[in-house]
Design a protein around this motif. Structure first.
Motif, PDB file in Angstrom:
ATOM      1  N   LEU A 171       2.334   1.669  -3.494  1.00 32.54           N
ATOM      2  CA  LEU A 171       1.326   2.141  -4.448  1.00 32.54           C
ATOM      3  C   LEU A 171       1.008   3.619  -4.235  1.00 32.54           C
ATOM      4  O   LEU A 171       0.945   4.400  -5.207  1.00 32.54           O
ATOM      5  CB  LEU A 171       0.041   1.313  -4.334  1.00 32.54           C
ATOM      6  CG  LEU A 171       0.121  -0.126  -4.817  1.00 32.54           C
ATOM      7  CD1 LEU A 171      -1.200  -0.842  -4.565  1.00 32.54           C
ATOM      8  CD2 LEU A 171       0.493  -0.201  -6.274  1.00 32.54           C
ATOM      9  N   LEU A 172       0.809   4.009  -2.995  1.00 29.84           N
ATOM     10  CA  LEU A 172       0.530   5.417  -2.711  1.00 29.84           C
ATOM     11  C   LEU A 172       1.722   6.302  -3.084  1.00 29.84           C
ATOM     12  O   LEU A 172       1.554   7.399  -3.635  1.00 29.84           O
ATOM     13  CB  LEU A 172       0.155   5.606  -1.241  1.00 29.84           C
ATOM     14  CG  LEU A 172      -1.196   5.013  -0.830  1.00 29.84           C
ATOM     15  CD1 LEU A 172      -1.387   5.127   0.679  1.00 29.84           C
ATOM     16  CD2 LEU A 172      -2.340   5.673  -1.571  1.00 29.84           C
TER      17      LEU A 172
ATOM     18  N   TYR B  62      -2.258   5.861 -14.654  1.00 35.76           N
ATOM     19  CA  TYR B  62      -1.259   4.884 -14.180  1.00 35.76           C
ATOM     20  C   TYR B  62      -1.304   3.564 -14.956  1.00 35.76           C
ATOM     21  O   TYR B  62      -1.434   2.470 -14.392  1.00 35.76           O
ATOM     22  CB  TYR B  62      -1.422   4.607 -12.679  1.00 35.76           C
ATOM     23  CG  TYR B  62      -1.593   5.859 -11.858  1.00 35.76           C
ATOM     24  CD1 TYR B  62      -0.569   6.793 -11.746  1.00 35.76           C
ATOM     25  CD2 TYR B  62      -2.785   6.120 -11.194  1.00 35.76           C
ATOM     26  CE1 TYR B  62      -0.724   7.943 -11.000  1.00 35.76           C
ATOM     27  CE2 TYR B  62      -2.953   7.257 -10.437  1.00 35.76           C
ATOM     28  CZ  TYR B  62      -1.923   8.168 -10.349  1.00 35.76           C
ATOM     29  OH  TYR B  62      -2.090   9.301  -9.611  1.00 35.76           O
TER      30      TYR B  62
ATOM     31  N   MET C 188       1.778   6.676  -6.893  1.00 32.02           N
ATOM     32  CA  MET C 188       0.759   7.622  -7.356  1.00 32.02           C
ATOM     33  C   MET C 188       1.126   9.054  -6.985  1.00 32.02           C
ATOM     34  O   MET C 188       0.983   9.970  -7.809  1.00 32.02           O
ATOM     35  CB  MET C 188      -0.606   7.254  -6.761  1.00 32.02           C
ATOM     36  CG  MET C 188      -1.199   5.987  -7.327  1.00 32.02           C
ATOM     37  SD  MET C 188      -2.799   5.670  -6.579  1.00 32.02           S
ATOM     38  CE  MET C 188      -2.652   3.950  -6.219  1.00 32.02           C
ATOM     39  N   LEU C 189       1.585   9.260  -5.781  1.00 28.44           N
ATOM     40  CA  LEU C 189       1.982  10.597  -5.339  1.00 28.44           C
ATOM     41  C   LEU C 189       3.149  11.114  -6.174  1.00 28.44           C
ATOM     42  O   LEU C 189       3.148  12.271  -6.624  1.00 28.44           O
ATOM     43  CB  LEU C 189       2.349  10.560  -3.853  1.00 28.44           C
ATOM     44  CG  LEU C 189       2.713  11.878  -3.208  1.00 28.44           C
ATOM     45  CD1 LEU C 189       1.491  12.798  -3.199  1.00 28.44           C
ATOM     46  CD2 LEU C 189       3.227  11.663  -1.800  1.00 28.44           C
TER      47      LEU C 189
ATOM     48  N   TYR D 184      -1.407   9.806 -14.383  1.00 28.89           N
ATOM     49  CA  TYR D 184      -2.767   9.292 -14.242  1.00 28.89           C
ATOM     50  C   TYR D 184      -3.312   8.982 -15.619  1.00 28.89           C
ATOM     51  O   TYR D 184      -3.103   9.776 -16.535  1.00 28.89           O
ATOM     52  CB  TYR D 184      -3.642  10.345 -13.528  1.00 28.89           C
ATOM     53  CG  TYR D 184      -5.056   9.881 -13.314  1.00 28.89           C
ATOM     54  CD1 TYR D 184      -5.371   9.068 -12.241  1.00 28.89           C
ATOM     55  CD2 TYR D 184      -6.068  10.254 -14.199  1.00 28.89           C
ATOM     56  CE1 TYR D 184      -6.664   8.640 -12.050  1.00 28.89           C
ATOM     57  CE2 TYR D 184      -7.369   9.813 -14.009  1.00 28.89           C
ATOM     58  CZ  TYR D 184      -7.658   9.005 -12.938  1.00 28.89           C
ATOM     59  OH  TYR D 184      -8.939   8.561 -12.744  1.00 28.89           O
TER      60      TYR D 184
ATOM     61  N   THR E 212       0.835  -1.204   0.000  1.00 26.33           N
ATOM     62  CA  THR E 212       0.000   0.000   0.000  1.00 26.33           C
ATOM     63  C   THR E 212       0.868   1.252   0.000  1.00 26.33           C
ATOM     64  O   THR E 212       0.588   2.212  -0.737  1.00 26.33           O
ATOM     65  CB  THR E 212      -0.951  -0.009   1.219  1.00 26.33           C
ATOM     66  OG1 THR E 212      -1.759  -1.178   1.153  1.00 26.33           O
ATOM     67  CG2 THR E 212      -1.834   1.228   1.247  1.00 26.33           C
ATOM     68  N   VAL E 213       1.913   1.253   0.794  1.00 29.09           N
ATOM     69  CA  VAL E 213       2.830   2.401   0.838  1.00 29.09           C
ATOM     70  C   VAL E 213       3.492   2.608  -0.525  1.00 29.09           C
ATOM     71  O   VAL E 213       3.591   3.736  -1.022  1.00 29.09           O
ATOM     72  CB  VAL E 213       3.886   2.221   1.955  1.00 29.09           C
ATOM     73  CG1 VAL E 213       5.015   3.231   1.834  1.00 29.09           C
ATOM     74  CG2 VAL E 213       3.233   2.302   3.327  1.00 29.09           C
TER      75      VAL E 213
END
Length: 179
Positions: free
Chosen positions: A77-78, A100, A81-82, A98, A74-75
């Motif tokens: 992936l975030l 992605y 994206m960030l 985006y 999760t970290v």
């Protein structure tokens, strides 16, 4: 005709011919005949026969099915994206903006590889469970047969004791004067 010890045990304890014995029953009777133990650890047995691929599948499943993996993933992936939405997009260097698409490709590839590996590990666990059930059956059968053998020995001792008591009574009855 002289029977082998295994055939004698099979007939006496299980009331089966040696040819009708299951492999587990044969191992139990052989261990009784040899005076050895039959219980074994299923995990040790399975691990002794595990290939490198089996061991790798177990490790992948252990890691992929943990909270540590879920949190770390999760970290990542975030962070991805960030990084591609805010940080690198401001300087015009976003390599996967985006929506992605590259990230989706990587996730699909990971899922396509991880799912069969986890299924391999589950199949191996099911095999371990079947082995454990078989070993439990052997141990239970051995315990049951040992208890049966003890009962037979005790019954024999009781019958011998009763026969000795009857013989003493008969001997006393013969020596007593009749009235």
């Amino acid at each position: 005709m002289h029977q082998t010890p295994l055939a004698d045990l099979a007939q006496r304890l299980l009331r089966k011919s040696p040819h009708a014995l299951d492999p587990e029953e044969r191992r139990v009777l052989s261990s009784i005949d040899a005076g050895t133990i039959v219980s074994r650890d299923a995990a040790d047995e399975a691990d002794a026969h595990a290939s490198i691929g089996d061991q790798l599948a177990d490790r992948v499943a252990a890691v992929g099915g943990s909270w540590g993996f879920i949190i770390a993933f999760t970290v990542v992936l975030l962070g991805w994206m960030l990084l591609n939405t805010d940080v690198l997009a401001h300087v015009g260097m976003a390599f996967d903006p985006y929506p992605y698409i590259f990230l989706n490709l990587m996730l699909s590839t990971l899922a396509a590889i991880q799912a069969p590996v986890i299924m391999m590990s589950q199949n191996r666990q099911a095999s371990k469970d079947r082995l454990a059930a078989s070993l439990d059956y052997e141990t239970n059968l051995r315990a049951e047969l040992d208890i049966l053998r003890l009962h037979q020995k005790l019954d024999g001792l009781v019958l011998d004791r009763l026969a000795a008591i009857e013989a003493k009574i008969d001997g006393l009855a013969k020596t007593m004067p009749s009235a």
